[in-house]
Design an enzyme around this catalytic site. Structure first.
Site, mmCIF file in Angstrom:
data_model
loop_
_atom_site.group_PDB
_atom_site.id
_atom_site.type_symbol
_atom_site.label_atom_id
_atom_site.label_comp_id
_atom_site.label_asym_id
_atom_site.label_seq_id
_atom_site.Cartn_x
_atom_site.Cartn_y
_atom_site.Cartn_z
ATOM 1 N N LYS A 30 -0.182 -37.930 -44.837
ATOM 2 C CA LYS A 30 0.630 -37.181 -45.806
ATOM 3 C C LYS A 30 1.147 -35.859 -45.264
ATOM 4 O O LYS A 30 2.110 -35.315 -45.790
ATOM 5 C CB LYS A 30 -0.160 -36.941 -47.097
ATOM 6 N N LYS A 52 2.696 -54.644 -48.211
ATOM 7 C CA LYS A 52 2.019 -54.578 -49.500
ATOM 8 C C LYS A 52 3.026 -54.314 -50.640
ATOM 9 O O LYS A 52 3.964 -53.543 -50.456
ATOM 10 C CB LYS A 52 1.003 -53.428 -49.406
ATOM 11 N N LYS A 82 5.414 -49.809 -55.608
ATOM 12 C CA LYS A 82 6.536 -49.334 -56.427
ATOM 13 C C LYS A 82 7.374 -48.295 -55.702
ATOM 14 O O LYS A 82 8.446 -47.934 -56.157
ATOM 15 C CB LYS A 82 6.029 -48.773 -57.757
#
Ligand code: LTN
Length: 328
Positions: A111, A194, A197
């Site tokens: 991140k 995978k 969304k």
């Protein structure tokens, strides 16, 4: 009975992949464990969230889990931010964690990659310590979570062991439990990735609260192969294997049974059946969701939940404070 604990982050809409991988696992385990499930709302604020949207997401998340079959009689469901002891313990644990070990957290590395230190929030860095606090404050035995969180649960174990070693037996050492099929639900358009969304192409994922007929179209246009045989083969037939996994988990049929059921059928017939079961699932979930969101159930459940967990967490923090010599 062993105690299970898991946190879910209110980061937006849930997909069919979340349902099959994680929600169903909670539901399967709820009978065999004393389950504590909480909304990790404090973990959601490591990045900026619009306050109104966050508030709405928290409520919707609880309603949706209940609609999916999480039973409030079998589970203690609460909001992390309503239990101030999580953050109180987290500070103590931070003082017993090392920069070196937090630097090794792969989620933090991912991140923060490519970003300037001046713009990486400290919360992103200490996030795993708060998570350790969430877990060990309740002496949880098992922590079901995605594979991406396994390293964080391992950190929780290390922190707990270190504390016990320094100050005497205080925390139970939790075990991570990773779902078998969780990571296996793939993107419908790109079945080696995978289902997520955050994918740009919405045809690749199915949202639990989307119009069921739109979900049907997505299944019908899922990427497959040209062999026209319904057979499980993740390497050579990832698209068909993904649809088989969805169908198998929703109907409890084995791959062998599914291969038999559709032997000699074309992909259109198979996809239609998969779409039927997905549409049925979404329709049921959405009917319940609409009932719940228009009732007081979410508040009732969260009130019961916080009342039950507060004394447990309070006792643990008092014990910890005493052991380390805080207070009078
Ligand atoms: N980090 C987790 C959410 C989470 C959690 C926890 C899971 C916060 N605290 C404690 C298990 C136990 C996530 O991103 N899914």
């Amino acid at each position: 009975m062993e105690r299970l604990l898991s946190g879910i982050k209110p980061t937006g809409e849930l997909t069919l992949g979340n349902y099959i991988g994680s929600i169903r696992q909670f539901i399967e385990m709820q009978k065999n464990y004393e389950s504590f499930i909480f909304v990790a709302d404090l973990h959601a604020i490591t990045v900026h969230n619009d306050p109104e949207i966050l508030k709405e997401r928290i409520k919707k998340l609880v309603a949706l889990y209940l609609a999916c079959g999480l039973d409030p009689k079998e589970n203690t469901i609460f909001l992390q931010s309503e239990n101030l002891y999580h953050t109180a313990l987290s500070w103590v644990l931070e003082c017993n964690s090392y920069i070196g070990e937090l630097n090794r957290m792969t989620q933090f590395k991912d991140k923060s990659q490519g970003k300037n230190n001046e713009s990486i929030g400290c919360g992103l860095y200490t996030y795993p310590v708060l998570m350790a606090s969430d877990i060990i404050i309740y002496d949880a035995d098992v922590v079901p979570t995605g594979i991406d969180q396994k390293q964080h649960v391992e950190l929780a174990r290390n922190i707990a062991e270190r504390f016990n070693h320094k100050y005497g037996e205080t925390f139970k050492i939790p075990k991570p439990v990773i779902p078998k099929v969780g990571e296996k639900i793939k993107d419908l358009q790109n079945p080696t990735k995978k289902m997520s969304k955050t994918e740009e192409n919405p045809k690749g994922y199915i949202l639990l609260l989307e119009e069921p007929e739109i979900a049907r179209k997505k299944i019908m246009s899922a990427v497959t192969d040209s062999e026209a045989i319904v057979k499980y083969d993740e390497i050579n037939k990832p698209g068909i294997s993904n649809l088989m996994t969805i169908y198998s988990t929703l109907t409890n049929k084995s791959f062998a049974e599914i291969e038999k059921e559709f032997s000699g059928c074309n992909y259109g017939t198979f996809k239609t059946r998969v779409a039927d079961v997905v549409v049925e699932l979404l329709t049921n979930i959405q009917t319940k969701y609409n009932e719940i969101i228009n009732s007081n159930l979410v508040d009732e459940v969260l009130n019961n939940g916080i009342n039950k967990v507060l004394p447990i967490a309070e006792a643990k923090v008092k014990e910890v404070y005493k052991k380390i010599g805080l207070g009078r």
